[in-house]
Design a protein around this motif. Structure first.
Motif, mmCIF file in Angstrom:
data_model
loop_
_atom_site.group_PDB
_atom_site.id
_atom_site.type_symbol
_atom_site.label_atom_id
_atom_site.label_comp_id
_atom_site.label_asym_id
_atom_site.label_seq_id
_atom_site.Cartn_x
_atom_site.Cartn_y
_atom_site.Cartn_z
ATOM 1 N N UNK A 1 0.827 -1.203 0.000
ATOM 2 C CA UNK A 1 0.000 0.000 0.000
ATOM 3 C C UNK A 1 0.864 1.257 0.000
ATOM 4 N N UNK A 2 0.250 2.344 -0.419
ATOM 5 C CA UNK A 2 0.916 3.641 -0.330
ATOM 6 C C UNK A 2 -0.135 4.726 -0.120
ATOM 7 N N UNK A 3 0.280 5.787 0.568
ATOM 8 C CA UNK A 3 -0.598 6.915 0.881
ATOM 9 C C UNK A 3 -0.110 8.158 0.160
ATOM 10 N N UNK A 4 -1.042 8.871 -0.436
ATOM 11 C CA UNK A 4 -0.744 10.129 -1.127
ATOM 12 C C UNK A 4 -1.496 11.237 -0.402
ATOM 13 N N UNK A 5 -0.770 12.184 0.137
ATOM 14 C CA UNK A 5 -1.369 13.286 0.900
ATOM 15 C C UNK A 5 -1.138 14.586 0.156
ATOM 16 N N UNK A 6 -2.227 15.202 -0.287
ATOM 17 C CA UNK A 6 -2.161 16.487 -0.975
ATOM 18 C C UNK A 6 -2.361 17.600 0.055
ATOM 19 N N UNK A 7 -1.342 18.440 0.237
ATOM 20 C CA UNK A 7 -1.402 19.548 1.193
ATOM 21 C C UNK A 7 -1.563 20.836 0.382
ATOM 22 N N UNK A 8 -2.736 21.457 0.506
ATOM 23 C CA UNK A 8 -3.050 22.652 -0.273
ATOM 24 C C UNK A 8 -2.838 23.910 0.555
ATOM 25 N N UNK A 9 -2.529 24.988 -0.135
ATOM 26 C CA UNK A 9 -2.264 26.265 0.528
ATOM 27 C C UNK A 9 -3.547 26.853 1.102
ATOM 28 N N UNK A 10 -3.450 27.301 2.356
ATOM 29 C CA UNK A 10 -4.517 28.076 2.995
ATOM 30 C C UNK A 10 -3.873 29.013 3.993
ATOM 31 N N UNK A 11 -3.901 30.303 3.676
ATOM 32 C CA UNK A 11 -3.222 31.298 4.493
ATOM 33 C C UNK A 11 -3.843 31.374 5.890
ATOM 34 N N UNK B 1 -8.703 20.384 8.069
ATOM 35 C CA UNK B 1 -9.480 19.694 7.020
ATOM 36 C C UNK B 1 -8.784 18.454 6.480
ATOM 37 N N UNK B 2 -8.228 17.632 7.377
ATOM 38 C CA UNK B 2 -7.652 16.359 6.928
ATOM 39 C C UNK B 2 -8.788 15.400 6.594
ATOM 40 N N UNK B 3 -8.871 14.989 5.338
ATOM 41 C CA UNK B 3 -9.976 14.142 4.885
ATOM 42 C C UNK B 3 -9.458 13.051 3.956
ATOM 43 N N UNK B 4 -10.253 11.989 3.852
ATOM 44 C CA UNK B 4 -9.982 10.906 2.904
ATOM 45 C C UNK B 4 -10.747 11.208 1.619
ATOM 46 N N UNK B 5 -10.025 11.269 0.511
ATOM 47 C CA UNK B 5 -10.670 11.539 -0.770
ATOM 48 C C UNK B 5 -11.138 10.244 -1.423
ATOM 49 N N UNK B 6 -10.255 9.284 -1.537
ATOM 50 C CA UNK B 6 -10.634 8.025 -2.187
ATOM 51 C C UNK B 6 -9.560 6.971 -1.940
ATOM 52 N N UNK B 7 -9.930 5.737 -2.253
ATOM 53 C CA UNK B 7 -8.974 4.627 -2.262
ATOM 54 C C UNK B 7 -9.050 3.970 -3.631
ATOM 55 N N UNK C 1 -3.467 3.251 -4.534
ATOM 56 C CA UNK C 1 -3.082 4.227 -3.513
ATOM 57 C C UNK C 1 -4.314 4.712 -2.744
ATOM 58 N N UNK C 2 -4.053 5.268 -1.589
ATOM 59 C CA UNK C 2 -5.042 5.984 -0.793
ATOM 60 C C UNK C 2 -4.757 7.481 -0.963
ATOM 61 N N UNK C 3 -5.794 8.274 -1.252
ATOM 62 C CA UNK C 3 -5.616 9.705 -1.469
ATOM 63 C C UNK C 3 -6.247 10.496 -0.318
ATOM 64 N N UNK C 4 -5.442 11.368 0.274
ATOM 65 C CA UNK C 4 -5.895 12.223 1.373
ATOM 66 C C UNK C 4 -5.639 13.681 1.003
ATOM 67 N N UNK C 5 -6.323 14.548 1.702
ATOM 68 C CA UNK C 5 -6.174 15.976 1.442
ATOM 69 C C UNK C 5 -6.243 16.752 2.745
ATOM 70 N N UNK C 6 -5.484 17.847 2.816
ATOM 71 C CA UNK C 6 -5.526 18.731 3.974
ATOM 72 C C UNK C 6 -5.079 20.132 3.554
#
Length: 278
Positions: A138-148, A154-160, A169-174
């Motif tokens: 398995x592998x995890x992909x974490x997308x960290x987006x800019x927010x001033x 807002x750490x969330x699970x987008x999809x697997x 992969x597992x896709x996360x976002x924050x």
């Protein structure tokens, strides 16, 4: 006599060893980019350093899909979720139904890259799939987006993605301000010139005032540097404005008569006429 000394030396050495081992264990592991240390780029090291403020925060999100899937995901940025296990697990999934723990990605197999306003953090080397994805890890992909103004939120699970044969992969976002580009704080040429001019004026006024007061001994308005010059300049400017802004010929008579002694005398005589007896 030598036996007590020997025993004390052994105890001291043992205590020192225990302290060093404890310190080594208490020191948390951090991200290790895939490949040997010499292959790490300056960009990767800079990005990992940029993510360092998030390393002390623990993230947690729960996902429920009907009655069959009920998971909790624990995530840390470049740190182990459970440092006592020494399994390098940076993102861990826990099944709430049976308590089973699965490592999604490990911090000792890290990839990191970025764009203009985002950072992508990838943990590879997780526990192997069973019947999915050809049994790969398995592998995890974490997308960290800019927010001033936000350290992390807002750490969330987008999809697997597990329906493929490979590269699942597992896709996360924050959101986080660490992913934002550095603000350009350089001054413009106009600002530099304005600051320089204001500084020179301040030095001229303060230095001239001190010189006139302490050296020349001037008092009052004469303490102002070159007071006579600026006074004459002010008068010249006033005359220039009067000449340019005047809307009538300079030789035109005034629209009013000034109040003089001759007028007062004539007016008083006119006023006395109606008081004489008829």
């Amino acid at each position: 006599m030598s036996s007590p000394c020997h025993t004390s030396a052994v105890l001291v050495a043992f205590m020192a060893l225990a302290v060093s081992v404890g310190a080594e264990q208490s020191k948390e592991r951090s991200c290790d980019v895939i490949g040997d240390e010499s292959s790490e780029s300056k960009m990767e090291r800079a990005l990992l350093k940029k993510l360092e403020p998030l390393s002390q925060i623990r993230f947690k999100v729960t996902v429920e899909k009907g009655k069959t899937e009920n998971y909790v995901y624990h995530f840390r940025v470049c740190r182990e979720v459970n440092s006592t296990l020494h399994d390098y697990g940076g993102l861990v999934q826990t099944d709430r139904q049976n308590g089973k723990t699965t490592v999604i990605g490990r911090i000792n197999e890290t990839q990191v890259f970025n764009g203009s306003d985002w950072i992508m953090l990838i943990y590879k080397g997780g526990d192997s799939y069973g019947s999915h994805c050809s049994g790969e890890k398995r592998r995890a992909v974490i997308m960290i987006s800019c927010k001033q103004g936000v350290t992390a939120s807002s750490f969330t699970v987008i999809s697997e993605e597990r329906e493929k044969e490979q590269e699942c992969f597992y896709l996360f976002e924050m959101d986080s301000s660490v992913a934002c580009p550095a603000e350009d704080s350089r001054l413009s040429i106009g600002s530099i010139l304005l600051i320089t001019f204001a500084s020179l004026i301040a030095v001229y006024v303060i230095g001239g005032f001190l010189y006139q007061r302490l050296v020349v001994g001037a008092k009052g308005m004469e303490q102002f540097p070159h007071f006579a010059f600026w006074q004459d300049l002010g008068n010249l400017v006033a005359d220039g404005c009067d000449f340019v802004c005047r809307s009538k010929p300079r030789n035109a008579p005034a629209a009013y008569r000034g109040v003089g002694d001759d007028q007062l005398g004539e007016e008083s005589e006119e006023r006395d006429d109606h008081l004489l007896p008829m």
